[in-house]
Design a protein around this motif. Sequence first.
Motif, PDB file in Angstrom:
ATOM      1  N   GLY A  76       0.816  -1.211   0.000  1.00  0.00           N
ATOM      2  CA  GLY A  76       0.000   0.000   0.000  1.00  0.00           C
ATOM      3  C   GLY A  76       0.848   1.259   0.000  1.00  0.00           C
ATOM      4  N   ILE A 114      -7.976  -3.592   0.281  1.00  0.00           N
ATOM      5  CA  ILE A 114      -8.985  -4.033   1.244  1.00  0.00           C
ATOM      6  C   ILE A 114      -9.359  -5.485   0.981  1.00  0.00           C
ATOM      7  N   ILE A 165      -6.574   5.398  -7.699  1.00  0.00           N
ATOM      8  CA  ILE A 165      -6.551   5.428  -6.235  1.00  0.00           C
ATOM      9  C   ILE A 165      -7.685   4.575  -5.675  1.00  0.00           C
ATOM     10  N   PHE A 207       0.687   3.989  -3.164  1.00  0.00           N
ATOM     11  CA  PHE A 207       0.217   5.356  -2.948  1.00  0.00           C
ATOM     12  C   PHE A 207       1.357   6.347  -2.764  1.00  0.00           C
ATOM     13  N   TRP A 248      -7.044   1.034  -3.679  1.00  0.00           N
ATOM     14  CA  TRP A 248      -7.568   0.978  -2.317  1.00  0.00           C
ATOM     15  C   TRP A 248      -8.492  -0.227  -2.152  1.00  0.00           C
TER      16      TRP A 248
END
Length: 65
Positions: A18, A54, A46, A22, A50
């Motif tokens: 992650g 998850i 993005i 990012f 994301w």
Amino acid sequence: MGETESRSQRLIALCMLGCVLFNFPILALFNVPGTLFGVPILYAYIFLAWALLIALMAWVAEKRS
């Protein structure tokens, strides 16, 4: 190595992934003019990255040996 240690290591690896996804060099690749289904490319990236993180974290947390 126990199941808990293995799961912890996988979650730490996902956290590091992650951080890479990012961070500047990768985000700069998607900062281009254009849209994807009416959404700017950067915002779509993005959101998708994301959502992928998850999903992967849920998969690792729920995975049984």
